[in-house]
Design an enzyme around this catalytic site. Sequence first.
Site, PDB file in Angstrom:
ATOM      1  N   LEU A  99     -33.233  12.527   0.373  1.00 25.40           N
ATOM      2  CA  LEU A  99     -31.811  12.248   0.486  1.00 25.40           C
ATOM      3  C   LEU A  99     -31.067  13.119  -0.522  1.00 25.40           C
ATOM      4  CD1 LEU A  99     -31.680   8.334   0.794  1.00 25.40           C
ATOM      5  CD2 LEU A  99     -31.495  10.029   2.622  1.00 25.40           C
ATOM      6  N   ASP A 100     -29.878  13.593  -0.132  1.00 26.65           N
ATOM      7  CA  ASP A 100     -29.082  14.419  -1.028  1.00 26.65           C
ATOM      8  C   ASP A 100     -28.693  13.633  -2.276  1.00 26.65           C
ATOM      9  OD1 ASP A 100     -29.220  16.380   0.889  1.00 26.65           O
ATOM     10  OD2 ASP A 100     -27.223  15.974   1.703  1.00 26.65           O
ATOM     11  N   LEU A 101     -28.260  14.370  -3.280  1.00 30.22           N
ATOM     12  CA  LEU A 101     -27.872  13.779  -4.560  1.00 30.22           C
ATOM     13  C   LEU A 101     -26.817  12.685  -4.386  1.00 30.22           C
ATOM     14  CD1 LEU A 101     -28.150  14.080  -7.722  1.00 30.22           C
ATOM     15  CD2 LEU A 101     -26.175  15.610  -7.594  1.00 30.22           C
ATOM     16  N   HIS A 182     -29.339  19.310   4.612  1.00 28.99           N
ATOM     17  CA  HIS A 182     -27.953  18.832   4.750  1.00 28.99           C
ATOM     18  C   HIS A 182     -27.566  18.637   6.225  1.00 28.99           C
ATOM     19  CE1 HIS A 182     -27.341  19.151   0.529  1.00 28.99           C
ATOM     20  NE2 HIS A 182     -27.138  20.449   0.483  1.00 28.99           N
TER      21      HIS A 182
END
Length: 228
Positions: A99-101, A182
């Site tokens: 998962l992205d930041l 993304h």
Amino acid sequence: MRLDRFLCESTGLTRSLAKKALHRGEVTVDGIIVKKGDLHVQEQEVRLEGRLLRLRPPRYILLHKPKGYISAARDEDHPSVLTLLPAELRDGLQCAGRLDLDTTGLLLLTDDGQWSHRIRSPKKACGKTYRVELAEPLAEDAAARFQEGVQLHGEPRPTLPATLEVLAPTRVLLTIQEGKYHQVKRMFAALNNRVVGLHRLQVGTIRLDDSLAEGEWRHLTEEEIASV
């Protein structure tokens, strides 16, 4: 299983350290010193410096990821999601899909590489469902375009079919089968929109518990493990 792999998986040693232990004569198999890692072991008694080694069972963990944590073991600028777990659990765990930041929600961690691969592989069609907050109202043809596949910038072919459920003009549920870099943000960018909030609710049939606060975790059930 090769002896060097057995050493790594039963002790947490890196391959390099396991190789050094072998060369130093610290490893015995059925009482005999073995210095080569390519020996295959099955039911033999393996010891390191006299300590009997046993393979630990694989671990499967569900974490409610908060913002500001990276889905990797280390980073110079941001804390790892592994720091949210007790120290004795962290060794050898990897994220089964990242998962992205700034993305929150369900994150799965395991030391079972094959299980992790089944989650990440598009061929296995393991859906990932996100709640998405958008900057602008959704285009009327968005659901149809996502079902057909969206051509992302820099990609050789469109995304696999994705399912879109509209909750409000700027809030949707999106289920995808892939995990491109993304991907969710790029899919909405292709529709001239921008993601301002992203939260993963489900992977396959494994759902994020409402009772788990951000940063909290639990072990998966046997049923959840077998569902992948």
